[in-house]
Scaffold this motif. Structure first.
Motif: not given
Length: 80
Positions: A4-10, A57-60
């Motif tokens: 979750l962190i790897q997706v949402l933060w970037p 961006c989260a979907a990517s």
């Protein structure tokens, strides 16, 4: 939790940059939705735009995480 962190933060960071670039070029008062002018306040338009960019961006990022998995992980046939 780490995924979750790897997706949402970037995606949050990239959405911020995308919004800055987009709204530097286009004024919120000049936007049209389905042929009609958008009648939201500038802050509301910026907020909706940010969350839209964040979603894309989260979907990517989620797609990247999905394609990093092996076929055994995807099919659930991995033995521990």
């Amino acid at each position: 939790m780490l995924n979750l962190i790897q997706v949402l933060w970037p995606s949050f960071l990239v959405a911020g940059v995308a919004e800055i670039i987009f709204f530097t070029v286009i004024s919120p008062q000049e936007l049209y939705l389905l042929g009609e002018p958008v009648h939201f306040s500038a802050i509301a338009t910026y907020s909706i735009g940010f969350f839209g960019f964040w979603l894309v961006c989260a979907a990517s990022s989620l797609t990247t995480l999905f394609f990093q998995q092996t076929s055994a992980e995807i099919n659930g046939t991995e033995s521990d």
